[in-house]
Design an enzyme around this catalytic site. Structure first.
Site, PDB file in Angstrom:
ATOM      1  N   GLY A 203       0.834  -1.212   0.000  1.00  0.00           N
ATOM      2  CA  GLY A 203       0.000   0.000   0.000  1.00  0.00           C
ATOM      3  C   GLY A 203       0.853   1.240   0.000  1.00  0.00           C
ATOM      4  N   ASN A 204       0.235   2.371   0.234  1.00  0.00           N
ATOM      5  CA  ASN A 204       0.989   3.632   0.297  1.00  0.00           C
ATOM      6  C   ASN A 204       0.361   4.545   1.345  1.00  0.00           C
ATOM      7  OD1 ASN A 204      -1.038   5.453  -1.082  1.00  0.00           O
ATOM      8  ND2 ASN A 204      -0.760   3.875  -2.643  1.00  0.00           N
ATOM      9  N   ARG A 205       0.967   5.697   1.564  1.00  0.00           N
ATOM     10  CA  ARG A 205       0.591   6.546   2.697  1.00  0.00           C
ATOM     11  C   ARG A 205      -0.479   7.595   2.362  1.00  0.00           C
ATOM     12  NH1 ARG A 205       5.658   9.323   4.426  1.00  0.00           N
ATOM     13  NH2 ARG A 205       4.403  10.046   6.165  1.00  0.00           N
ATOM     14  N   SER A 206      -1.102   7.485   1.207  1.00  0.00           N
ATOM     15  CA  SER A 206      -2.126   8.487   0.861  1.00  0.00           C
ATOM     16  C   SER A 206      -3.294   8.446   1.859  1.00  0.00           C
ATOM     17  CB  SER A 206      -2.642   8.194  -0.550  1.00  0.00           C
ATOM     18  OG  SER A 206      -3.726   9.023  -0.832  1.00  0.00           O
TER      19      SER A 206
END
Ligand code: CTP
Length: 403
Positions: A203-206
């Site tokens: 995933g990512n930190r958005s």
């Protein structure tokens, strides 16, 4: 504008310091009326310093100027934030037991209320009935938002963010222009999650906050909005939850987001891809949990995902505007990279913002530049994500008008 801010006795009073500051920064003449109880949370000195006006709490202060009704009579707008269950009950009954009570009875200005209380108190039939009565009388409620509360519990009851309250309140006096009326807008937000097995993902930190604000602003300006939301932080979708004009579709992976956005884009006049889409996914997704006892996992084979934005731009309908976002780290020339990315993706506008380990993600603020189709910077904005969303829509409507 002469704005009265009533502050009542809840812990969320600390957030109203920022609310008053935002109003003062926008040039308004702000008069704070704290209830005596609220002074246990934030004192008079703070309110006077932030509002730059004298502050009193009692109907017996400044009697020569009939202060107990003068503030209400002068007000162009009254905001009560935070509003406790007790204050809401008092307003419903028309109690004039303190300066805020007399002011609310004396005013004919629009009244905006931002409730803050525990979920049980908000859901109590007494509060529900009081809120319904006040709404009938024209009082506008902002929130409460859903999220963590002071006691460690969670649910509806958090005071909405100051930016949201200010936007809703000022909108009452000069409604946002309806320059998107009749348009359908498709917005993606959040970060995709690419599964490795049933319990793990890439995933990512958005946080999804900027995309939610882009959707909320489009709705305020009269658009019908499809918001495709990948993983977002708690409370982020509060910005759109009260709007009947926004339909939210929840997705997980880049592939799902691609299907939902392609579907929405088929009838959209404007497509805005704010989501942080994973460029790769695992080549194999295990049906059962990957366990160490089955052997060490030291590498994962990845395969590329489709570039959704480039695909939407290549297949755009006549008259459709396609907008991309790019979160870039500050290494090298940010704008030059944004220009190349805009061309590579074939979009009308690319909104670029700088991100780093401790900037950009999750915060309520953003700083962006909007790159147009000749590579020029057509707009820049810095401030709350709500304010940035307004500037982005100004740039989109200008680009549509100019083509
Ligand atoms: N995007 C997309 N599909 C992808 C990757 C990105 O639609 N597979 C969209 C994003 O929603 C965003 C824009 O493309 O609007 C730019 O995303 P970004 O990750 O910066 O672009 P990339 O092409 O992945 O470039 P980079 O190599 O810099 O990550």
């Amino acid at each position: 504008m002469f704005i009265v801010v009533g502050v009542t006795g809840g812990i969320a009073a600390y957030k109203s310091v920022h609310l008053v500051r935002l109003l003062v920064q926008q040039g308004h003449d702000v008069h704070v009326i704290p209830t005596p109880d609220s002074l246990r949370f934030i004192g008079l000195t703070t309110w006077e310093a932030i509002s730059r006006n004298p502050v009193t709490t009692s109907v017996h202060d400044d009697v020569a100027r009939v202060r107990h009704v003068a503030l209400g009579q002068s007000a162009d707008l009254v905001i009560v934030a935070p509003a406790t269950a007790n204050t809401i009950a008092g307003m419903t009954a028309g109690l004039a037991s303190d300066l805020l009570g007399t002011t609310l009875l004396a005013t004919t200005a629009p009244v905006v209320v931002a409730p803050a209380m525990h979920t049980e108190m908000w859901r109590h039939p007494a509060t529900t009935a009081n809120v319904a009565t006040l709404r009938e009388r024209g009082v506008v409620f902002v929130g409460p938002a859903d999220g963590p509360l002071t006691g460690g519990d969670s649910g509806p009851g958090r005071m909405s963010e100051p930016e949201e309250i200010v936007t809703a309140a000022l909108d009452l006096l000069s409604p946002a222009s309806h320059d998107l009326a009749g348009l359908h807008v498709a917005v993606s937000t959040g970060g995709t999650r690419e599964p490795l097995d049933p319990v793990r993902f890439l995933g990512n930190r958005s946080s999804g906050r900027q995309g939610a604000e882009i959707a909320a602003e489009a709705a305020r300006r009269g658009a019908t909005v499809t918001l495709v939301a990948a993983s977002v932080d708690a409370g982020v979708l509060d910005a759109v939850s009260a709007s009947a004009a926004v339909t939210t579709r929840h997705v997980e992976t880049a592939a799902e987001l691609g299907v939902a956005m392609t579907d929405a884009a088929a009838s959209a006049d404007v497509v805005v891809m704010v989501a942080a889409v994973a460029d790769y996914r695992a080549a194999d997704v295990s049906d059962s949990k990957l366990r160490k006892e089955d052997g060490p996992l030291t590498s994962i084979e990845l395969v590329p995902n489709d570039d959704i934005l480039a695909g939407l731009a290549a297949g755009r309908r006549d008259g459709q505007t396609v907008v991309g976002f790019a979160a870039e780290t500050a290494d090298g020339d940010l704008l030059e990279r944004a220009r190349r990315k805009r061309e590579r993706k074939g979009v009308d506008l690319l909104v670029v913002n700088e991100v780093g380990w401790d900037s950009g993600f999750g915060s309520g603020e953003n700083t962006v530049a909007v790159v147009g189709d000749d590579g020029a910077v057509v707009a820049e904005a810095s401030g709350s994500k709500t304010a940035v969303a307004a500037v982005v829509w100004d740039a989109i409507t200008a680009a549509r008008a100019g083509r």
